[in-house]
Design an enzyme around this catalytic site. Structure first.
Site, PDB file in Angstrom:
ATOM      1  N   LYS A   1      -4.565 -12.063  11.957  1.00  0.00           N
ATOM      2  CA  LYS A   1      -3.786 -11.786  13.173  1.00  0.00           C
ATOM      3  C   LYS A   1      -4.734 -11.337  14.291  1.00  0.00           C
ATOM      4  O   LYS A   1      -4.677 -11.824  15.404  1.00  0.00           O
ATOM      5  CB  LYS A   1      -2.738 -10.711  12.877  1.00  0.00           C
ATOM      6  CG  LYS A   1      -1.910 -10.356  14.072  1.00  0.00           C
ATOM      7  CD  LYS A   1      -0.846  -9.338  13.746  1.00  0.00           C
ATOM      8  CE  LYS A   1      -0.183  -8.872  15.044  1.00  0.00           C
ATOM      9  NZ  LYS A   1       0.764  -7.786  14.836  1.00  0.00           N
TER      10      LYS A   1
ATOM     11  N   HIS B   1       4.506  -3.510 -22.430  1.00  0.00           N
ATOM     12  CA  HIS B   1       3.445  -3.174 -23.391  1.00  0.00           C
ATOM     13  C   HIS B   1       2.324  -2.401 -22.710  1.00  0.00           C
ATOM     14  O   HIS B   1       1.213  -2.323 -23.223  1.00  0.00           O
ATOM     15  CB  HIS B   1       2.913  -4.456 -24.037  1.00  0.00           C
ATOM     16  CG  HIS B   1       4.002  -5.221 -24.732  1.00  0.00           C
ATOM     17  ND1 HIS B   1       4.321  -5.016 -26.058  1.00  0.00           N
ATOM     18  CD2 HIS B   1       4.886  -6.136 -24.271  1.00  0.00           C
ATOM     19  CE1 HIS B   1       5.341  -5.806 -26.394  1.00  0.00           C
ATOM     20  NE2 HIS B   1       5.706  -6.494 -25.316  1.00  0.00           N
TER      21      HIS B   1
ATOM     22  N   GLU C   1     -13.810  -8.251   6.733  1.00  0.00           N
ATOM     23  CA  GLU C   1     -13.852  -9.034   5.492  1.00  0.00           C
ATOM     24  C   GLU C   1     -13.649 -10.518   5.809  1.00  0.00           C
ATOM     25  O   GLU C   1     -14.348 -11.387   5.289  1.00  0.00           O
ATOM     26  CB  GLU C   1     -12.738  -8.591   4.533  1.00  0.00           C
ATOM     27  CG  GLU C   1     -12.905  -7.214   3.920  1.00  0.00           C
ATOM     28  CD  GLU C   1     -12.208  -6.128   4.731  1.00  0.00           C
ATOM     29  OE1 GLU C   1     -12.056  -6.288   5.960  1.00  0.00           O
ATOM     30  OE2 GLU C   1     -11.837  -5.100   4.119  1.00  0.00           O
TER      31      GLU C   1
ATOM     32  N   LYS D   1     -12.026   2.530   8.299  1.00  0.00           N
ATOM     33  CA  LYS D   1     -12.818   1.396   8.803  1.00  0.00           C
ATOM     34  C   LYS D   1     -13.883   1.892   9.781  1.00  0.00           C
ATOM     35  O   LYS D   1     -15.018   1.423   9.771  1.00  0.00           O
ATOM     36  CB  LYS D   1     -11.920   0.395   9.545  1.00  0.00           C
ATOM     37  CG  LYS D   1     -10.914  -0.343   8.691  1.00  0.00           C
ATOM     38  CD  LYS D   1     -10.139  -1.336   9.562  1.00  0.00           C
ATOM     39  CE  LYS D   1      -8.891  -1.841   8.876  1.00  0.00           C
ATOM     40  NZ  LYS D   1      -8.004  -2.615   9.738  1.00  0.00           N
TER      41      LYS D   1
ATOM     42  N   GLU E   1       2.415   0.274   3.423  1.00  0.00           N
ATOM     43  CA  GLU E   1       1.818   0.200   4.754  1.00  0.00           C
ATOM     44  C   GLU E   1       2.904   0.407   5.821  1.00  0.00           C
ATOM     45  O   GLU E   1       2.645   0.942   6.888  1.00  0.00           O
ATOM     46  CB  GLU E   1       1.095  -1.142   4.970  1.00  0.00           C
ATOM     47  CG  GLU E   1       0.193  -1.124   6.193  1.00  0.00           C
ATOM     48  CD  GLU E   1      -0.770  -2.305   6.270  1.00  0.00           C
ATOM     49  OE1 GLU E   1      -1.924  -2.192   5.818  1.00  0.00           O
ATOM     50  OE2 GLU E   1      -0.354  -3.352   6.787  1.00  0.00           O
TER      51      GLU E   1
ATOM     52  N   GLY F   1       1.504  -8.054  10.454  1.00  0.00           N
ATOM     53  CA  GLY F   1       0.731  -8.810   9.468  1.00  0.00           C
ATOM     54  C   GLY F   1       1.449  -8.958   8.136  1.00  0.00           C
ATOM     55  O   GLY F   1       1.520 -10.042   7.551  1.00  0.00           O
ATOM     56  N   ARG F   2       2.053  -7.871   7.659  1.00  0.00           N
ATOM     57  CA  ARG F   2       2.703  -7.922   6.344  1.00  0.00           C
ATOM     58  C   ARG F   2       4.056  -8.625   6.383  1.00  0.00           C
ATOM     59  O   ARG F   2       4.693  -8.797   5.357  1.00  0.00           O
ATOM     60  CB  ARG F   2       2.836  -6.501   5.775  1.00  0.00           C
ATOM     61  CG  ARG F   2       3.504  -5.515   6.703  1.00  0.00           C
ATOM     62  CD  ARG F   2       3.280  -4.069   6.271  1.00  0.00           C
ATOM     63  NE  ARG F   2       3.769  -3.104   7.239  1.00  0.00           N
ATOM     64  CZ  ARG F   2       3.075  -2.649   8.266  1.00  0.00           C
ATOM     65  NH1 ARG F   2       1.846  -3.095   8.479  1.00  0.00           N
ATOM     66  NH2 ARG F   2       3.587  -1.759   9.083  1.00  0.00           N
TER      67      ARG F   2
HETATM   68  O1  F6P Z   1      -6.213  -3.011   7.478  1.00  0.00           O
HETATM   69  C1  F6P Z   1      -4.863  -3.306   7.405  1.00  0.00           C
HETATM   70  C2  F6P Z   1      -4.523  -4.573   8.122  1.00  0.00           C
HETATM   71  O2  F6P Z   1      -4.584  -4.388   9.498  1.00  0.00           O
HETATM   72  C3  F6P Z   1      -3.149  -5.073   7.701  1.00  0.00           C
HETATM   73  O3  F6P Z   1      -2.137  -4.495   8.420  1.00  0.00           O
HETATM   74  C4  F6P Z   1      -3.284  -6.538   7.883  1.00  0.00           C
HETATM   75  O4  F6P Z   1      -2.320  -7.244   7.152  1.00  0.00           O
HETATM   76  C5  F6P Z   1      -4.684  -6.782   7.384  1.00  0.00           C
HETATM   77  O5  F6P Z   1      -5.395  -5.635   7.785  1.00  0.00           O
HETATM   78  C6  F6P Z   1      -5.351  -8.011   7.909  1.00  0.00           C
HETATM   79  O6  F6P Z   1      -5.394  -8.007   9.310  1.00  0.00           O
HETATM   80  P1  F6P Z   1      -5.684  -9.335  10.106  1.00  0.00           P
HETATM   81  O7  F6P Z   1      -4.615 -10.304   9.803  1.00  0.00           O
HETATM   82  O8  F6P Z   1      -5.714  -8.915  11.547  1.00  0.00           O
HETATM   83  O9  F6P Z   1      -7.034  -9.858   9.667  1.00  0.00           O
END
Ligand code: F6P
Length: 508
Positions: A183, A360, A189, A472, A330, A244-245
């Site tokens: 987003k 289990h 990452e 972060k 979240e 995002g979620r």
């Molecule tokens: O660090 C949390 C977050 O901001 C989430 O809310 C989001 O889903 C995820 O990182 C990934 O964010 P993006 O889609 O901006 O890479």
């Protein structure tokens, strides 16, 4: 509560053969049975009164109407528009968002028809840009008669290169397509993994034009994607009013369409849309997301529960609890309410995994541990394979699911304290008629709406996530200190003595 049937699925085929259990409710052919929650008629009346006092119906209307319910970011939470297959106008500050959404649908469909000879898709994204599509790809792979293009779908989320190495050992660079999903298009990452994939394509002999052809982006930051080097017609936008979620319904769900076809993606949206119509229109007393939210609130008030579990008796839904963890924790893992004051309740810890495996593992604690942990048992009526053993195995799967709920509710007396089951452990049963794109969409939207309802009941803004930022920020100077290689890093404003000692140990 009396038995009540609300089917908002347009032209629904009634899949509800037989009599529903007394007190159960249904929407979009999904059955919710709360009989083991231990809530009597009076309890439910009080809960619905609480919902009315919290102005839950008004909140639901505001959400669908595009009001700025995400106050801290001054935005609406309009993910429901992404699955609004009716295409009826959805106004955001006076402007209809549907034309932009339908344009993206058209582009997704065109892309589905265009890809030939693709062996591998690498979907790069994390959190909300990963869980929804990963869960859906996994879940739908188990639908016996699904029409799949059979591409290898790889999900690359973690910065740990183990995942990268595993994918690159299998993918064929010259027939790979890469979808970078973020987003913000700033998530470390994701951008680092994307750079690593581009480097791999180059090292594998792909030309610049082949690489350009292979790279796609899904983002709300189109400028960021362009700066990364993605061609404009390979960028699928979504918008800042989609959390995002809550984003799998946007082009974030592209892998679903690419692998299983646009029609399947539409069915996924249709299931969610049907559940939205139910959430929006059904009275509180027969509204599934609301009932589920109130049942959890009841257990918080009565037993001060700190955790709950979601156990899908469906291997296909093994990723569901992970998706749910982000959705709930979240969204609602917050101590401060919308009014800036301490919130009385917040999201409990959510965990779970597929049954019967989970039995289990940690079910011992459910039955005899000191804590009460409410459970959502999620079962599917139809077996999820066409193996000759499917019926027999499925009967055992279902009987285990039903037996666990009964054992937890009633407990067992015994003269030996070690064998006593205290009972009175609450659970609900959610029953899907079958697992396909439609019901998967309905299930996810059911929980999304329940999370929003819980936020409203707790007076929490479910659509921001300020708590994920601080760590972060702190990681940056630590990374710099690790990169220095020095084992004499001193504590300062950004690194305390404990962390400095750990850095020095790692660098030694
Ligand atoms: O660090 C949390 C977050 O901001 C989430 O809310 C989001 O889903 C995820 O990182 C990934 O964010 P993006 O889609 O901006 O890479």
């Amino acid at each position: 509560m009396s038995s009540n049937t609300v089917s908002d699925k347009p032209n629904a085929i009634n899949k509800l053969s037989g009599n529903m259990p007394n007190g159960a409710h249904t929407a979009v052919d999904v059955v919710l049975d709360t009989a083991y929650q231990g809530i009597d008629q009076n309890g439910w009346s009080q809960l619905f009164e609480t919902a009315r006092k919290a102005k839950l119906s008004e909140f639901i209307s505001d959400m669908f109407a595009g009001k700025h319910i995400n106050q801290s970011e001054n935005r609406p939470a309009l993910h429901s528009a992404l699955r609004n297959l009716s295409k009826s106008p959805v106004l955001l500050d006076g402007k209809d968002v549907m034309p932009d959404i339908t344009d993206v649908w058209r582009r997704i469909e065109a892309l589905c028809n265009k890809w030939v000879g693709v062996t591998d898709v690498i979907h790069i994204g994390i959190g909300g840009s990963d869980f929804g599509p990963r869960l859906s790809i996994e879940a739908l792979a188990h639908v016996p008669d699904i029409d799949s293009r059979g591409m290898r779908m790889h999900f690359l989320a973690n910065i740990d290169t183990a995942e990268l190495a595993r994918i690159l050992a299998r993918a064929l660079p010259h027939s790979t397509r890469v979808v970078i999903v973020s987003k913000s298009f700033t998530t470390l990452e994701t951008t680092m993994n994307a750079k690593a994939i581009v480097a791999w394509l180059k090292a594998s002999g792909c030309t610049k034009s082949q690489i350009n052809k292979a790279l796609f982006a899904v983002t709300a930051n189109v400028t960021g994607a362009k700066e990364f080097g993605i061609e404009e017609d390979h960028i699928f936008p979504f918008w800042d009013w989609v959390g995002g979620r809550y984003s799998v319904w946007s082009a974030v769900g592209l892998p679903i369409a690419l692998q299983y076809g646009f029609k399947t993606f539409e069915e996924f949206l249709a299931g969610a849309h049907a559940m939205d119509l139910h959430f929006k229109n059904a009275p509180l007393e027969s509204n599934l997301p609301v009932i589920m939210a109130l049942a959890l609130l009841y257990q918080q008030e009565k037993h001060d529960i700190k955790a709950y579990a979601a156990i899908p008796y469906a291997d296909a839904l093994d990723w569901f609890p992970k998706w749910l963890q982000q959705l709930d924790m979240e969204s609602n893992g917050k101590s401060v309410g919308k009014d800036g004051k301490p919130a009385k309740h917040s999201s409990p810890v959510v965990f779970g995994s597929a049954g019967s495996n989970a039995q289990h593992s940690y079910f011992q604690l459910f039955h005899q541990g000191p804590e009460i942990i409410p459970i959502d048992f999620i079962a599917v009526r139809k077996p999820m394979s066409d193996r000759p053993e499917a019926e027999a195995h499925h009967r055992i799967l279902l009987s285990n699911c039903l037996a666990q709920a009964q054992a937890l509710a009633h407990g067992k007396v015994d003269s030996n304290p070690n064998n006593v089951y205290p009972g009175k452990r609450p659970s609900s049963l959610l029953l899907l008629p079958e697992l396909n794109a439609f019901y998967l969409g309905a299930l996810l939207a059911l929980y999304e709406n329940r999370t929003a309802a819980l936020g409203a009941l707790w007076n929490i803004n479910s659509f921001d996530q300020p708590g994920v930022e601080y760590g972060k920020v702190l990681a940056k100077p630590i990374e710099k200190a690790l990169a220095s290689g020095s084992d004499h890093v001193a504590a300062d404003d950004s690194v305390d003595a404990i962390t400095a000692a750990r850095i020095n140990f790692l660098n030694s």
